[in-house]
Design a protein around this motif. Structure first.
Motif, short mmCIF file in Angstrom:
data_model
loop_
_atom_site.label_atom_id
_atom_site.label_comp_id
_atom_site.label_asym_id
_atom_site.label_seq_id
_atom_site.Cartn_x
_atom_site.Cartn_y
_atom_site.Cartn_z
N SER A 179 0.85 -1.20 0.00
CA SER A 179 0.00 0.00 0.00
C SER A 179 0.88 1.24 0.00
O SER A 179 1.77 1.39 0.84
CB SER A 179 -0.92 0.02 1.21
OG SER A 179 -1.60 1.27 1.29
N GLN B 283 -5.49 4.20 3.06
CA GLN B 283 -5.91 2.90 2.55
C GLN B 283 -5.16 1.76 3.22
O GLN B 283 -5.66 0.64 3.30
CB GLN B 283 -5.78 2.88 1.03
CG GLN B 283 -6.85 3.79 0.40
CD GLN B 283 -6.70 4.05 -1.06
OE1 GLN B 283 -7.38 4.89 -1.61
NE2 GLN B 283 -5.80 3.36 -1.73
N THR B 284 -3.98 2.04 3.75
CA THR B 284 -3.28 1.06 4.58
C THR B 284 -4.12 0.75 5.82
O THR B 284 -4.32 -0.40 6.19
CB THR B 284 -1.90 1.58 5.01
OG1 THR B 284 -1.09 1.76 3.85
CG2 THR B 284 -1.21 0.62 5.97
N LEU C 41 -6.99 -1.43 4.86
CA LEU C 41 -6.59 -2.83 4.67
C LEU C 41 -6.48 -3.55 6.01
O LEU C 41 -6.83 -4.72 6.13
CB LEU C 41 -5.26 -2.89 3.92
CG LEU C 41 -5.29 -2.40 2.46
CD1 LEU C 41 -3.88 -2.27 1.91
CD2 LEU C 41 -6.12 -3.34 1.58
N VAL D 186 -0.77 -7.93 3.56
CA VAL D 186 -0.03 -6.67 3.36
C VAL D 186 1.42 -6.86 3.78
O VAL D 186 1.72 -7.14 4.94
CB VAL D 186 -0.68 -5.51 4.14
CG1 VAL D 186 0.18 -4.24 4.02
CG2 VAL D 186 -2.08 -5.24 3.63
N ILE E 216 4.44 -1.07 3.18
CA ILE E 216 3.71 0.18 3.35
C ILE E 216 4.70 1.34 3.23
O ILE E 216 5.91 1.12 3.15
CB ILE E 216 2.99 0.24 4.72
CG1 ILE E 216 4.02 0.17 5.87
CG2 ILE E 216 1.97 -0.89 4.85
CD1 ILE E 216 3.41 0.33 7.26
N CYS F 188 2.56 5.66 6.55
CA CYS F 188 1.44 4.81 6.96
C CYS F 188 1.55 4.54 8.46
O CYS F 188 1.99 3.48 8.89
CB CYS F 188 1.44 3.51 6.16
SG CYS F 188 1.18 3.73 4.38
N ILE G 56 -1.41 -0.92 -4.22
CA ILE G 56 -2.52 0.02 -4.14
C ILE G 56 -1.96 1.44 -4.07
O ILE G 56 -1.18 1.77 -3.17
CB ILE G 56 -3.42 -0.27 -2.93
CG1 ILE G 56 -4.06 -1.65 -3.09
CG2 ILE G 56 -4.50 0.79 -2.79
CD1 ILE G 56 -4.90 -2.09 -1.92
N ILE H 87 -11.84 -1.98 -3.10
CA ILE H 87 -10.79 -2.66 -2.34
C ILE H 87 -11.34 -3.96 -1.75
O ILE H 87 -10.67 -4.99 -1.73
CB ILE H 87 -10.25 -1.75 -1.21
CG1 ILE H 87 -9.58 -0.49 -1.79
CG2 ILE H 87 -9.26 -2.52 -0.33
CD1 ILE H 87 -8.36 -0.74 -2.63
#
Length: 255
Positions: free
Chosen positions: A10, A15-16, A19, A28, A31, A35, A68, A106
């Motif tokens: 990510s 958006q992290t 997730l 995941v 990052i 994040c 992402i 997502i």
């Protein structure tokens, strides 16, 4: 994407966090250094650079099957380079409707759609309940500052602008587009009821309020430090929006 991604990177802080909410702890693998939520991921997940300067070597070592990214947060040239090698999902969020669509997308891609859909409904219910509280209140005017030297604010076609409206405020610079630079003279001319100084991307502090009051004594606005994540993070962070807006309205004696 037909197969379920097992190695996700990510490049977008909000958006992290999404997730994580969707339960993708194992999937995941990378990052960015920005994040910061959740803290356990920030401490343990591999960092692949920032949102603007990506470490391609680290990404190559991780060999993701999904990256992402976001049109606004990440650099077009870097994302295009990544697209030559990996599947990249690019989001573009400028309002609440697009935020809900992003969460759905997502959810579909990561095979967590049921949880994503439930998240959307919870966010919608929370915001609806808050707006019911302020429905009879006349919207107050506001300028939302995101940067200084030069001062920058938010205009129309931004997620922040819509969140300000949801919170019961009218953006005095909504006649401008995106993230315009403004002068103190323009700000004085607008004379908003409030000036919100965001915690991000520029980390405004109390000293910046004092500085602004000194440099523009003609301003009559009440100046307030606000949580930038609540106004700008489009993901599971929106679960906190209604409570924060209620707290803010109470502190400002709007409720």
């Amino acid at each position: 994407m037909k197969s379920t991604p097992k190695k996700i990177i990510s490049l977008v802080p909000s958006q992290t966090e999404l997730l994580h909410y969707l339960g993708l702890e194992n999937e995941v693998i990378g990052i960015t250094k920005f994040c910061i939520h959740p803290l356990e991921w920030y401490r343990t997940k591999v960092k692949v650079g920032g949102t603007k300067i990506i470490n391609f070597k680290t990404i190559q070592q991780l060999q993701p099957d999904l990256i992402i990214a976001n049109k606004e947060e990440n650099l077009k040239e870097e994302i295009e380079s990544l697209q030559q090698l990996y599947p990249v999902h690019i989001t573009d969020v400028n309002n609440l409707t697009e935020a809900y669509e992003m969460i759905k997308e997502i959810g579909k891609i990561t095979k967590t759609f049921t949880k994503a859909k439930a998240l959307i409904e919870k966010i919608k219910n929370n915001l609806h309940n808050f707006q019911s509280l302020i429905s009879e209140k006349k919207p107050k005017t506001v300028c939302y500052l995101i940067w200084k030297e030069p001062y920058m604010t938010v205009g129309s076609n931004t997620f922040i602008n819509e969140m300000l409206e949801v919170a019961g405020f009218t953006n005095v610079f909504k006649d401008k587009l995106r993230y315009p630079q403004i002068t103190l003279e323009e700000l004085i001319e607008k004379q908003p009821d409030y000036i919100f100084l965001s915690s991000e991307p520029y980390p405004f502090k109390e000293k910046h309020i004092i500085e602004l009051q000194k440099n523009a004594p003609e301003l009559t606005a009440k100046m307030v430090l606000v949580d930038g994540e609540v106004f700008s993070w489009y993901g599971s962070r929106m679960l906190h929006s209604a409570d924060y807006f209620k707290q803010l309205a109470t502190e400002l004696s709007i409720l």
